[in-house]
Design a protein around this motif. Structure first.
Motif, PDB file in Angstrom:
ATOM      1  N   SER A   1       3.780  -5.248  -0.157  1.00 41.15           N
ATOM      2  CA  SER A   1       3.316  -4.133   0.708  1.00 41.15           C
ATOM      3  C   SER A   1       2.966  -4.336   2.177  1.00 41.15           C
ATOM      4  CB  SER A   1       2.025  -3.417  -0.014  1.00 41.15           C
ATOM      5  OG  SER A   1       0.981  -4.192   0.380  1.00 41.15           O
ATOM      6  N   PHE A   2       2.340  -5.445   2.337  1.00 40.13           N
ATOM      7  CA  PHE A   2       2.032  -5.865   3.674  1.00 40.13           C
ATOM      8  C   PHE A   2       3.392  -6.273   4.699  1.00 40.13           C
ATOM      9  CE2 PHE A   2      -2.564  -5.984   5.221  1.00 40.13           C
ATOM     10  CZ  PHE A   2      -2.890  -4.769   4.708  1.00 40.13           C
ATOM     11  N   PHE A   3       4.095  -6.827   3.863  1.00 40.87           N
ATOM     12  CA  PHE A   3       5.550  -6.962   4.621  1.00 40.87           C
ATOM     13  C   PHE A   3       6.426  -5.655   4.831  1.00 40.87           C
ATOM     14  CE2 PHE A   3       5.814 -11.513   2.488  1.00 40.87           C
ATOM     15  CZ  PHE A   3       5.658 -12.165   3.973  1.00 40.87           C
ATOM     16  N   VAL A   4       6.098  -4.905   3.913  1.00 39.92           N
ATOM     17  CA  VAL A   4       6.639  -3.403   4.284  1.00 39.92           C
ATOM     18  C   VAL A   4       5.897  -2.628   5.745  1.00 39.92           C
ATOM     19  CG1 VAL A   4       6.646  -0.997   3.446  1.00 39.92           C
ATOM     20  CG2 VAL A   4       7.399  -2.814   2.005  1.00 39.92           C
ATOM     21  N   PHE A   5       4.691  -3.299   5.513  1.00 40.92           N
ATOM     22  CA  PHE A   5       3.704  -2.777   6.636  1.00 40.92           C
ATOM     23  C   PHE A   5       4.138  -3.218   8.073  1.00 40.92           C
ATOM     24  CE2 PHE A   5      -0.919  -2.710   8.411  1.00 40.92           C
ATOM     25  CZ  PHE A   5      -0.924  -1.683   9.115  1.00 40.92           C
ATOM     26  N   LEU A   6       4.954  -4.388   7.822  1.00 45.56           N
ATOM     27  CA  LEU A   6       5.296  -4.790   9.178  1.00 45.56           C
ATOM     28  C   LEU A   6       6.552  -4.084   9.843  1.00 45.56           C
ATOM     29  CD1 LEU A   6       5.514  -8.771   8.252  1.00 45.56           C
ATOM     30  CD2 LEU A   6       4.029  -7.716   9.990  1.00 45.56           C
ATOM     31  N   ILE A   7       7.224  -3.377   9.073  1.00 52.09           N
ATOM     32  CA  ILE A   7       8.200  -2.483   9.695  1.00 52.09           C
ATOM     33  C   ILE A   7       7.639  -1.454  10.678  1.00 52.09           C
ATOM     34  CG2 ILE A   7      10.299  -1.048   9.173  1.00 52.09           C
ATOM     35  CD1 ILE A   7      10.527  -2.793   6.447  1.00 52.09           C
TER      36      ILE A   7
END
Length: 496
Positions: A380-386
């Protein structure tokens, strides 16, 4: 996050009328919890925004995140003494009544202007929420004839719906009024919601189990007076210490939040060490506690990231997200209604998947489910990076990015929260059976206090590098738990 496991029950009130096939008392507890969650989640949605708003506390994002994280940590930390008050002093029913009054007082205090009133109100709400949190679930258990009552699981499912209904409507009502009309009026509506819950609780009290009024292990008067004396000494010492700091003009906000945050990390370590070093535990119990520490540490990492959904992610939503849909500009606090909607929609789906896999003999064990939830919160926080990278030049990103983060959060929560509650009750040493649910909540405390310490240290949690570091840490922890799953499973003994 909500508790759906309780202590065993012994009796059912005699009543022919039912609430969806369940004892009438479930309706009372359903409505009480729904309104309490309405006040709590309304406060949760409003708090970070109020802290940074020019018309609110006008703090920077780091300080706001630190205060929010500490507040959340204290709510879960105080669930442990909340259980003690019910078990040793007042009984669950009286404890909940007092808790509701304290929560109401807290929200009303928040409705008054002034920094002193704000922090006093936060203290009251945290104390009241801690007193109420585990005890109302215990009272649900009292409505049924022990853990083998066939209605019991269904009763907690109905109760869980009440939790999420309150959580869904709170940001829509309290958040809207707070953001668009007046912050303090928003807090006053939270007090009104808790007041409705208290009225419902008192009026429906006749349908509750008599067992809920019983004090299971009354504390002897001599022991109680000793505890009161020690508490008074600590309070006097704190008043003198901080009085001197204020009088000498050296006091800053960090003098309060740093000791609280450090305590929130040390207390869980102390509690787990105390249980683990208890020589009265047999070898099997010691082994299970060793396994439980794996779950606890992983849970602390999970909640550290998950609870930033209402602080770090929410503040990003405020500053960098386009909140207009078809020309309608919705309040940022509405994002906090996404999780309860997804919980209600996805919980039956996830439960069905586990059952389908179980029929095929392919259902993953508790360790694998836990690792999956930890892995997902990292994703979810890798998604947040986008969206973070897209908003780097001051551009606004679509609201669907925030929804996507919360969607992955929710699936992870459904893997971690029920499993954590389940293994906590199953792996608890007999001596600590009534305390272990409070110990589980300490994982949330540890996670939130870690976030608080990072914020106090000046770490910008909305920077891509920090978000990537947290995401990577969660993924590494998930992989470690998965790689050692056989060892942890062996330590768990007969717990599946």
């Amino acid at each position: 996050m909500a508790s759906s496991l309780t202590k065993d029950s012994a009796s059912t009130p005699g009543s022919e009328k039912t609430f969806f096939g369940h004892p009438r008392g479930l309706a009372t507890l359903f409505m009480t919890e729904m309104w309490e969650r309405f006040s709590f989640y309304g406060m949760k949605a409003l708090l970070p925004l109020y802290l940074v708003a020019p018309g609110g506390m006008d703090m920077n994002a780091a300080t706001a995140t630190a205060i929010f994280s500490i507040y959340m940590a204290m709510v879960y930390l105080l669930a442990l003494p909340g259980g003690w008050f019910a078990d040793r002093l007042w009984g669950p029913r009286k404890t909940i009544t007092i808790a509701a009054l304290v929560i109401m007082l807290g929200h009303l205090t928040l409705a008054l202007p002034g920094q002193a009133m704000f922090f006093l109100g936060l203290v009251f709400v945290a104390i009241g929420s801690g007193l109420l949190k585990a005890n109302i679930s215990t009272m649900v258990g009292h409505l049924y004839n022990g853990p083998d009552d066939p209605r019991r699981d269904g009763g907690f499912t109905v109760f869980y719906i009440g939790i999420n209904l309150g959580a869904f409507f709170a940001p829509l009502a309290i958040g809207t009024v707070g953001e668009k009309v007046n912050w303090h009026l928003g807090f006053a509506i939270a007090a009104f919601g808790m007041g409705l819950g208290l009225i419902q609780f008192l009026l429906g009290g006749r349908h509750l189990s008599p067992q809920s009024s019983v004090v299971p292990k009354p504390v002897p008067r001599a022991e109680l007076m000793g505890l009161v004396r020690k508490a008074m000494l600590w309070i006097i010492a704190a008043v003198v210490f901080y009085g001197v700091a204020v009088a000498t003009d050296v006091y800053t906000l960090n003098w309060a939040i740093v000791p609280i945050t450090v305590s929130g990390l040390l207390i869980p370590i102390w509690v787990l060490t105390k249980i683990k070093r208890d020589k009265s535990l047999n070898d099997t119990e010691q082994s299970k506690m060793t396994a439980y520490i794996w779950f606890f540490v992983a849970a602390a990492i999970f909640w550290m990231i998950y609870d930033q959904g209402a602080s770090t992610v929410a503040l990003f939503g405020k500053n960098s997200t386009d909140t207009s849909i078809f020309g309608f500009d919705f309040p940022v606090s509405w994002f906090q209604s996404v999780n309860p909607v997804l919980i209600m929609a996805m919980a039956p789906v996830v439960a069905w998947i586990w059952l389908a896999l179980n029929r095929r003999g392919q259902e993953p064990n508790s360790v694998v489910k836990f690792a999956s939830g930890l892995f997902l919160v990292g994703i979810s926080f890798f998604v947040f990076l986008i969206p973070l990278s897209m908003a780097g030049d001051g551009d606004k990103v679509g609201a669907y990015w925030i929804v996507a983060i919360y969607f992955v959060h929710t699936i992870g929560e459904l893997c971690v929260s029920p499993v954590g509650l389940s293994v906590t009750t199953k792996m608890a040493p007999e001596k600590y059976a009534s305390q272990m649910l409070g110990v589980w909540f300490l994982a949330v405390t540890a996670g939130d206090c870690t976030t608080g310490l990072l914020s106090i240290a000046g770490v910008d949690l909305n920077k891509s590098g920090v978000v990537a570091m947290e995401a990577t840490m969660a993924i590494i922890a998930a992989v470690a738990v998965f790689m050692y799953r056989k060892k942890v499973k062996a330590l768990m003994g007969d717990v599946h």
